[in-house]
Write a protein that holds these residues in place. Structure first.
Motif, PDB file in Angstrom:
ATOM      1  N   LEU A 127      31.511 -25.933 -88.598  1.00 36.39           N
ATOM      2  CA  LEU A 127      31.789 -26.178 -86.984  1.00 36.39           C
ATOM      3  C   LEU A 127      33.470 -27.246 -87.682  1.00 36.39           C
ATOM      4  CD1 LEU A 127      29.023 -27.341 -85.460  1.00 36.39           C
ATOM      5  CD2 LEU A 127      29.998 -25.076 -84.697  1.00 36.39           C
ATOM      6  N   SER A 131      37.334 -26.588 -86.132  1.00 37.16           N
ATOM      7  CA  SER A 131      37.513 -27.324 -85.655  1.00 37.16           C
ATOM      8  C   SER A 131      39.253 -27.184 -86.225  1.00 37.16           C
ATOM      9  CB  SER A 131      37.621 -28.634 -85.675  1.00 37.16           C
ATOM     10  OG  SER A 131      35.896 -28.113 -84.768  1.00 37.16           O
ATOM     11  N   ILE A 135      43.190 -26.666 -84.569  1.00 38.92           N
ATOM     12  CA  ILE A 135      43.678 -27.054 -84.857  1.00 38.92           C
ATOM     13  C   ILE A 135      45.446 -27.003 -85.451  1.00 38.92           C
ATOM     14  CG2 ILE A 135      44.597 -30.097 -85.876  1.00 38.92           C
ATOM     15  CD1 ILE A 135      41.106 -30.588 -84.988  1.00 38.92           C
ATOM     16  N   ARG A 353      32.025 -37.368 -91.603  1.00 38.39           N
ATOM     17  CA  ARG A 353      33.169 -38.728 -90.884  1.00 38.39           C
ATOM     18  C   ARG A 353      33.602 -38.180 -90.013  1.00 38.39           C
ATOM     19  NH1 ARG A 353      31.825 -40.682 -95.800  1.00 38.39           N
ATOM     20  NH2 ARG A 353      30.733 -42.223 -96.035  1.00 38.39           N
ATOM     21  N   TYR A 355      33.904 -34.804 -89.112  1.00 38.96           N
ATOM     22  CA  TYR A 355      33.660 -33.632 -87.824  1.00 38.96           C
ATOM     23  C   TYR A 355      33.009 -35.178 -86.566  1.00 38.96           C
ATOM     24  CZ  TYR A 355      31.162 -30.714 -85.342  1.00 38.96           C
ATOM     25  OH  TYR A 355      31.105 -30.026 -84.267  1.00 38.96           O
ATOM     26  N   ALA A 356      32.542 -36.465 -86.883  1.00 39.75           N
ATOM     27  CA  ALA A 356      32.172 -37.220 -86.354  1.00 39.75           C
ATOM     28  C   ALA A 356      33.313 -37.769 -85.344  1.00 39.75           C
ATOM     29  CB  ALA A 356      31.701 -38.069 -86.416  1.00 39.75           C
ATOM     30  N   ILE A 358      36.299 -35.329 -84.761  1.00 43.37           N
ATOM     31  CA  ILE A 358      36.230 -34.922 -84.096  1.00 43.37           C
ATOM     32  C   ILE A 358      35.751 -34.538 -82.977  1.00 43.37           C
ATOM     33  CG2 ILE A 358      37.068 -32.556 -83.406  1.00 43.37           C
ATOM     34  CD1 ILE A 358      38.141 -32.557 -86.401  1.00 43.37           C
ATOM     35  N   LEU A 359      34.177 -34.881 -83.251  1.00 40.87           N
ATOM     36  CA  LEU A 359      33.099 -34.765 -81.412  1.00 40.87           C
ATOM     37  C   LEU A 359      33.725 -36.136 -80.464  1.00 40.87           C
ATOM     38  CD1 LEU A 359      29.684 -33.712 -83.346  1.00 40.87           C
ATOM     39  CD2 LEU A 359      31.589 -32.096 -82.153  1.00 40.87           C
ATOM     40  N   SER A 360      34.441 -37.016 -81.736  1.00 42.84           N
ATOM     41  CA  SER A 360      34.472 -37.601 -80.443  1.00 42.84           C
ATOM     42  C   SER A 360      34.979 -38.073 -79.774  1.00 42.84           C
ATOM     43  CB  SER A 360      34.264 -39.849 -81.559  1.00 42.84           C
ATOM     44  OG  SER A 360      33.534 -40.024 -81.654  1.00 42.84           O
ATOM     45  N   LEU A 361      36.364 -37.828 -80.331  1.00 43.73           N
ATOM     46  CA  LEU A 361      37.720 -37.764 -79.187  1.00 43.73           C
ATOM     47  C   LEU A 361      37.779 -36.343 -78.510  1.00 43.73           C
ATOM     48  CD1 LEU A 361      38.580 -40.017 -81.379  1.00 43.73           C
ATOM     49  CD2 LEU A 361      40.774 -38.773 -81.076  1.00 43.73           C
ATOM     50  N   GLY A 362      37.559 -35.153 -79.413  1.00 39.97           N
ATOM     51  CA  GLY A 362      37.574 -33.997 -78.505  1.00 39.97           C
ATOM     52  C   GLY A 362      38.428 -33.714 -78.382  1.00 39.97           C
ATOM     53  N   ALA A 363      39.441 -32.616 -77.555  1.00 33.72           N
ATOM     54  CA  ALA A 363      40.260 -31.896 -77.599  1.00 33.72           C
ATOM     55  C   ALA A 363      41.436 -33.139 -76.831  1.00 33.72           C
ATOM     56  CB  ALA A 363      39.991 -30.263 -76.605  1.00 33.72           C
ATOM     57  N   GLY A 365      40.981 -36.099 -76.359  1.00 32.98           N
ATOM     58  CA  GLY A 365      41.415 -37.253 -77.471  1.00 32.98           C
ATOM     59  C   GLY A 365      42.248 -36.583 -78.613  1.00 32.98           C
TER      60      GLY A 365
ATOM     61  N   SER C   2      41.819 -43.292 -74.363  1.00 34.63           N
ATOM     62  CA  SER C   2      41.004 -43.298 -74.733  1.00 34.63           C
ATOM     63  C   SER C   2      40.536 -43.739 -75.994  1.00 34.63           C
ATOM     64  CB  SER C   2      41.145 -41.840 -74.548  1.00 34.63           C
ATOM     65  OG  SER C   2      41.270 -41.795 -76.186  1.00 34.63           O
ATOM     66  N   ARG C   3      39.513 -43.484 -76.677  1.00 33.39           N
ATOM     67  CA  ARG C   3      38.633 -44.026 -77.648  1.00 33.39           C
ATOM     68  C   ARG C   3      39.244 -44.043 -78.662  1.00 33.39           C
ATOM     69  NH1 ARG C   3      33.371 -42.606 -79.433  1.00 33.39           N
ATOM     70  NH2 ARG C   3      34.004 -41.217 -77.116  1.00 33.39           N
ATOM     71  N   LEU C  41      43.300 -28.127 -76.922  1.00 36.14           N
ATOM     72  CA  LEU C  41      42.803 -27.552 -77.321  1.00 36.14           C
ATOM     73  C   LEU C  41      41.512 -26.677 -77.582  1.00 36.14           C
ATOM     74  CD1 LEU C  41      43.885 -29.932 -81.088  1.00 36.14           C
ATOM     75  CD2 LEU C  41      44.332 -28.001 -81.422  1.00 36.14           C
ATOM     76  N   LEU C  43      38.677 -27.340 -78.133  1.00 36.28           N
ATOM     77  CA  LEU C  43      37.344 -27.959 -78.810  1.00 36.28           C
ATOM     78  C   LEU C  43      36.656 -28.524 -77.892  1.00 36.28           C
ATOM     79  CD1 LEU C  43      39.741 -29.498 -80.941  1.00 36.28           C
ATOM     80  CD2 LEU C  43      38.005 -28.039 -81.461  1.00 36.28           C
ATOM     81  N   PRO C  44      35.582 -29.301 -77.916  1.00 29.47           N
ATOM     82  CA  PRO C  44      34.633 -29.450 -77.174  1.00 29.47           C
ATOM     83  C   PRO C  44      35.245 -31.158 -76.479  1.00 29.47           C
ATOM     84  CG  PRO C  44      33.250 -29.066 -78.563  1.00 29.47           C
ATOM     85  CD  PRO C  44      35.138 -28.880 -78.809  1.00 29.47           C
ATOM     86  N   ALA C  45      35.403 -31.041 -75.172  1.00 30.31           N
ATOM     87  CA  ALA C  45      35.018 -32.710 -74.633  1.00 30.31           C
ATOM     88  C   ALA C  45      34.762 -33.514 -75.530  1.00 30.31           C
ATOM     89  CB  ALA C  45      35.153 -32.286 -73.491  1.00 30.31           C
ATOM     90  N   GLY C  46      35.872 -34.988 -75.453  1.00 28.45           N
ATOM     91  CA  GLY C  46      35.092 -36.105 -76.597  1.00 28.45           C
ATOM     92  C   GLY C  46      33.837 -36.461 -76.064  1.00 28.45           C
ATOM     93  N   MET C  47      32.994 -37.633 -76.559  1.00 25.58           N
ATOM     94  CA  MET C  47      31.412 -37.668 -76.508  1.00 25.58           C
ATOM     95  C   MET C  47      31.448 -39.249 -76.591  1.00 25.58           C
ATOM     96  SD  MET C  47      29.811 -34.539 -78.687  1.00 25.58           S
ATOM     97  CE  MET C  47      28.151 -34.588 -78.068  1.00 25.58           C
ATOM     98  N   VAL C  52      27.291 -38.628 -79.859  1.00 25.33           N
ATOM     99  CA  VAL C  52      27.946 -38.122 -81.310  1.00 25.33           C
ATOM    100  C   VAL C  52      26.653 -38.336 -82.296  1.00 25.33           C
ATOM    101  CG1 VAL C  52      29.411 -37.940 -82.930  1.00 25.33           C
ATOM    102  CG2 VAL C  52      29.883 -38.504 -80.501  1.00 25.33           C
ATOM    103  N   LEU C  56      25.084 -35.342 -84.854  1.00 21.69           N
ATOM    104  CA  LEU C  56      24.794 -35.506 -85.967  1.00 21.69           C
ATOM    105  C   LEU C  56      23.727 -35.725 -86.355  1.00 21.69           C
ATOM    106  CD1 LEU C  56      28.057 -35.009 -87.862  1.00 21.69           C
ATOM    107  CD2 LEU C  56      28.443 -36.172 -85.763  1.00 21.69           C
TER     108      LEU C  56
END
Lengths: 534, 130, 468
Positions: A127, A131, A135, A353, A355-356, A358-363, A365, C2-3, C41, C43-47, C52, C56
């Motif tokens: 994943l 990502s 990018i 770290r 990947y976490a 990227i998940l937190s911010l998302g597209a 973010g 944002s974050r 992009l 990619l999924p939206a932020g969470m 998260v 994980l």
């Protein structure tokens, strides 16, 4: 001396853990062997055994904790203050990422675990690859390289393999004179010769010089061009399409040093600019903590023509079968691969770290992070164009910057007698980490400033105010900055001595009195927090 | 030495090296006051091996300060007959006495006539002033 | 906002006004229009943080880690107990979040840790000079090769087949760039074939590279093997497992010019292979050719003791294309973990741990050798890992043992075609005698079952992976 930040760090005399050692003390209690206590000499021949144990310290646990906690307070760190170190992207390191990396399923997963029993780890890597591919706008990704410079070496070896596969031998790699030092160093390690390309008056690649260098070396000798875009001046090279066309016409690959990716995420992509190979610094754009100089990771993303040569193993996804979901595996069967660059699968803990993150911010973010990084840099640049800074520290190339910008301290040096180094050292007293200094080499007395997106406007203002104050101070008292810093655990250090006659380890020949003096010196600590928070 | 100084009895190369002739076909090489001042405190000098050939305008050694490395350029061509071993222990001599104790190598000259093409002290200082 | 960013709409408006542009888009005008992405992009939206974490944690839950499985896996990375103080200290912001100590006045903590670490590695390896760490083990082997080329002006490496396969492959990858030749020397009875080694080394050889204990766990006679290197003026490079150096004669006392290795066993968790660190120690003669950072002791203007990065002219940021190595990012935090672990073990504890490993490993070796269908692959001395041959397909046996919650070891057939039936078994202080007994029993049962299954030749009895 005007306002000094209150000394936040210990100023006691440095005492090493070895100097706190006392025979007979210890921390570790080991389990009983629970098996016969056969003499070691009966198991391993005496000539292969060590006679004296290594001189490790003998210290109890409370003292170890105290020692390293006290040492820690002799460091400045990102969590304590503004750290606008150009090219290093000192952005906030989210603690969530530390938490998820420490989950036993990640932290205690053996790298040689059978892939069928490491599906979560392989999926995470897959994943992350996907990502980063999106990018960068490039289809192939290898997570293996351990750092940016490792990614550079990988990219150059990929270039070599790509050309060899076409029956070509090429010997030269072009790089702008503004390139990071790792670029030419990697070129040499990969068996190429570096050819420097000049910078034009806008801060970009000098197109005439580029054409001339390609012609002079011979197009068929050009293996690659290594470029950072935005470059180390913080400027986006508007001629990138033409540069790509010239290199591709010569048959070379275009290499992207991703140190500055933090400027462009979601706005533009190296693949769309024509780059064939990109390295990313997960410890810059993707929030892996810098750890005092590492660890990091330097994944590479590549175009389809380079993909067959990627390092092995590659993480691959296998489609669902027999009603099970998709599965993930390590693919070693890559006959055109350049091979391994390191052991096992790479710095997996760093991947977790990032990947976490990227998940937190998302597209959205990620895009917003880049936009705010650029906004912050341009705002700080505008603030530093005012007042004394504007006069004494002019911007090297006066246009909108991306995520960082470069100032020249030349007028400051000429007019106030203050070198860039002096300004940097005086900033320490104001509680700031200085910018990167004396780089890029192209700019005289350079200061390279990268605020990142995670700083508040208030931090940027405070930094600009501090610069103004230091310059004002220098007008009346140039010596103040020249002798700075004053409030730090140590002041300017004798680097000449450390290099002429290097002392790079503790000597155990000296009398063991050090421990005692070390204890005594503890009482000299001037830190206001004293030890109450140890 | 604290003050700029370019002895008249030496000849100079524009890459900031000096030559002191020793007889008809031998010479000592070193770097100028300007070179050592630009470099800062010298921390390391690794001489070439005796017997190697040096070529006019080409680097024959490196000299290092804490944060810079500089090539040392041969002002004339020849074969190295002696190196200043004392510099490995005391590289600071290059700063303190660039034309004396800080000499770097002694060379048996291949083309003594190259000496004519080198700069005089006055010419070299003119170059520095530009 | 944002974050992790904090610019409010008001902040933005003020900042844009100060810059003199109407919008952030104006700042990106320098990117030619055709190159702008022009879409979000994919990619999924932020969470949220909680989401998260759950995502994980779910991925982590699909791995079988050493917490839920009794693991005898080694092959370069080992499941040692990392003391709690390592986590406590390495997670402090002051160590976790600074950059490289380029400003020594505010980096004394990190620099002193480097100095202490260099001292420890120098003590362990018996060589006077250590750097502050490299990426990890195998690439450190390749870096040692690069140093040897520079030191000898030669381009040939003679490498024992006992060196970790990842190290050999990494060296081969790098050597394409170096323009160097790699000659491999085989094993004889579990250790490097000394006659073949002596024959392979010549006056073109830059380095003789060996590993002890080698990949099969056997302790090599480094001193004897190294004679060939000395004779031909090649550097002797020894890869070693730092955890064995409380027991084994250090490489520096065996004639090694360079000792390198994977540092993970010291204070670093498994992390599925990284990040960890590599160490790199050498003789005084090589100090100016060393890769990576080196901290040195000095004094400040007030005479106060302090530490700085020494010998920086070796490095890429100064010497650029002539640098001794391209490395920049190091593994300072991982080296700190190692230093804290070593301080915790201490002079006595480190030796005791080595002895514990030797004794438990000897016990495990004896127990396994007594199992029907298991025989020793070699009978050379070992410290913490040993190799056996199984009289049944290794992968199928491993699957059967995994069903009982045990990772029996590393299948040697992954890297050595001559050891298709080989299994490499590692022991740490976490593996109790009872667990070792359990392994012996599970192996015996699995081999017996495989032999039975083999006789029946029935595919239906083939085991499934524990988490297929």
């Amino acid at each position: 001396m005007t306002p000094l930040a209150e000394a936040p760090m210990q100023r006691e005399r440095a005492t090493t853990i070895y100097e706190k050692s006392k025979t007979g003390r210890r921390a570790a209690v080991l389990p009983d062997a629970g098996v016969p206590e056969t003499p070691i000499e009966d198991l391993i021949p005496a000539n292969l055994l060590r006679s004296d144990p290594p001189n490790l310290p003998e210290v109890a646990e409370p003292e170890i904790v105290r020692h390293y906690n006290r040492l820690s307070r002799r460091n400045f760190d990102l969590d304590s203050g503004f750290y606008p170190l150009g090219s290093c992207t000192m952005k906030h390191n989210p603690r969530l990422n530390e938490r998820v990396a420490a989950l036993p399923g990640h932290a205690r997963l053996h790298p040689a675990q059978d892939p069928r029993r490491a599906q979560g780890a392989l999926e995470l890597m897959y994943l992350l690859q996907q990502s980063l591919s999106e990018i960068c706008g490039l289809p192939g990704v290898s997570l293996q390289p351990s750092a940016g410079s490792h990614g550079e070496l990988a990219g150059l070896l990929l270039t070599r393999a790509y050309h060899a596969d076409r029956g070509e031998t090429r010997s030269k790699v072009l790089a702008p004179d503004t390139a990071h030092g790792t670029n030419p160093a990697s070129v040499t390690m990969a068996g190429y010769e570096v050819v420097k390309v000049a910078t034009n008056e806008r801060g970009g690649v000098d197109m005439d010089d580029l054409r001339a260098k390609i012609a002079a070396e011979g197009p068929d000798q050009i293996a690659s061009l290594m470029l950072t875009n935005p470059n180390t001046l913080g400027l986006f090279d508007e001629n990138i399409e033409e540069i790509a066309a010239l290199i591709h016409e010569a048959g070379g690959t275009l290499y992207y040093d991703g140190a500055n990716l933090n400027a462009i995420m979601g706005r533009t992509r190296p693949g769309d600019m024509g780059f064939d190979i990109v390295h990313l610094n997960l410890h810059k754009s993707f929030s892996q903590p810098h750890g005092g100089g590492g660890p990091g990771a330097g994944p590479i993303a590549v175009s389809s023509r380079i993909e067959p040569f990627l390092p092995r193993p590659q993480v691959v996804r296998k489609d669902a079968e027999n009603g099970h979901g998709p599965s993930f595996d390590l693919d070693f069967d890559r006959p055109r691969s350049i091979g391994r660059l390191r052991g096992f699968q790479g710095n997996f803990g760093v991947f977790v770290r990032s990947y976490a993150y990227i998940l937190s911010l998302g597209a959205d973010g990620l895009t917003e992070a880049s936009e705010t990084a650029v906004l912050n840099a341009n705002y700080l640049k505008a603030r530093l164009a005012e007042g004394r800074a504007g006069e004494r520290l002019p911007i090297a190339f006066d246009r909108h910057c991306m995520h960082e910008f470069v100032l020249s301290g030349r007028p400051m040096k000429n007019e106030l007698g203050l070198a860039t180094l002096d300004l940097a050292k005086r900033l320490l007293d104001f509680g700031f980490h200085p910018p990167t200094v004396y780089f890029p080499l192209l700019v005289d007395e350079a200061l390279m400033v990268e605020p990142t997106e995670t700083e508040t406007k208030e931090s940027l203002d405070a930094f600009a105010d501090a610069i103004e104050e230091i310059l004002a101070e220098a007008e009346s008292d140039p010596e103040a900055a020249k002798n700075a810093p004053y409030s730090t655990p140590v002041r300017r250090l004798d680097e000449v001595r450390a290099t002429r006659k290097p002392v790079v380890r503790q000597s155990f020949d000296a009398p063991a009195a050090a421990a005692a003096t070390g204890e005594a010196d503890f009482n000299d600590a001037t830190s206001p927090s004293g030890g109450s928070d140890a | 030495m604290a003050e700029a100084n370019y002895p008249d009895d030496l000849r100079y190369h524009d890459q900031h090296d000096w030559v002191r002739l020793d007889g008809d076909d031998a010479a000592l090489f070193g770097i100028t006051w300007f070179a050592q001042d630009t470099l800062g405190e010298v921390v390391f000098f690794e001489p070439p091996e005796v017997g190697t050939t040096v070529t006019k305008d080409q680097p024959y050694a490196e000299v290092e300060s804490v944060k810079a490395v500089s090539d040392v350029i041969a002002p004339m061509s020849g074969e190295v007959t002696e190196v200043n071993d004392a510099l490995s222990d005391s590289p600071e001599q290059i700063n303190e006495d660039p034309y004396g104790e800080g000499w770097m190598i002694k060379v048996k000259l291949a083309s003594p006539e190259e000496h004519e093409s080198l700069l005089t002290a006055a010419e070299y200082q003119k170059l520095l002033d530009r | 906002m944002s974050r992790y960013t904090s610019a409010t709409p008001d902040d933005r408006a003020e900042m844009l006004a100060a810059i003199g542009v109407a919008s952030v888009d104006d700042l990106f005008e320098q990117i030619p229009g055709r190159l702008r992405l022009g879409r979000p992009l994919e990619l999924p939206a932020g969470m949220s943080e909680a989401e998260v974490y759950e995502r994980l944690a779910a991925l982590a839950g699909r791995n079988v880690d050493a917490e839920e499985q009794v693991s005898f896996l080694g092959a370069g990375m080992y499941d040692h107990y990392v003391p709690a103080i390592v986590d406590a200290i390495t997670s402090r912001s002051e160590f976790l979040t600074p950059y490289t100590p380029y400003q020594p006045e505010i980096s004394q903590g990190g620099l002193q840790v480097m100095f202490e670490f260099q001292t420890a590695m120098s003590e362990l390896t018996g060589l006077p000079v250590s750097n502050a760490g490299l990426y990890e083990g195998p690439s450190s082997v390749a870096s040692a090769g690069y140093l040897a080329m520079g030191a000898t002006k030669r381009r040939k490496f003679v490498v024992s087949r006992g060196v970790h396969p990842h190290s050999r492959e990494t060296l081969a990858t790098y050597s394409v760039g170096y323009g160097a030749e790699v000659v491999e020397v085989g094993l004889e009875g579990g250790v490097t074939d000394s006659a073949a080694l002596a024959a392979a080394v010549d006056d073109e050889t830059a380095a003789v590279i060996m590993q002890s204990p080698n990949f099969l766990g056997a302790v090599e006679d480094v001193e004897a093997l190294g004679a060939a290197a000395k004779e031909h003026g090649a550097l002797l490079v020894v890869a070693c497992d730092p955890m064995t150096l409380g027991i084994l004669k250090p490489p520096g006392e065996c004639g090694a010019d360079i000792a390198i290795g994977e540092g993970q066993p010291l204070g670093n968790r498994l992390d599925f292979g990284g990040p960890s660190f590599g160490f790199f120690c050498a003789t005084e003669a090589q100090i100016r050719r060393m890769p990576g950072r080196i901290a040195g002791e000095t004094e400040d203007v007030d005479g106060r003791r302090g530490f700085v990065l020494a010998l920086q002219t070796r490095e890429q940021h100064i010497r650029r294309e002539k640098a001794t190595n391209n490395i920049c990012t190091a593994q300072a935090l991982n080296a700190l973990g190692a230093m804290v672990h070593l301080a915790w073990l201490g002079r006595e504890g480190f030796r005791e741990l080595g002895e514990l490993l030797v004794r438990r490993t000897a016990y495990a070796r004896e127990r396994l050798a007594a199992v029907e269908g298991v025989e020793l692959l070699h009978d050379e001395p070992v410290v913490r890992e040993f190799a056996v041959r199984l009289d049944a397909p290794v992968d199928r046996v491993l699957d059967r043992v995994a069903e009982r919650g045990i990772a029996a070891g590393y299948p040697l057939g992954r890297d050595y075609e001559e050891f298709e039936d080989g299994l490499l078994v590692a022991v740490t202080e976490r593996r109790t005698p009872e667990q070792i007994d359990g392994l012996a029993e599970a192996l015996g049962a699995a081999i017996a079952a495989e032999r039975g299954a083999n006789v029946a030749d029935s595919a239906t009895t083939a085991p499934q992976g524990a988490v297929a």
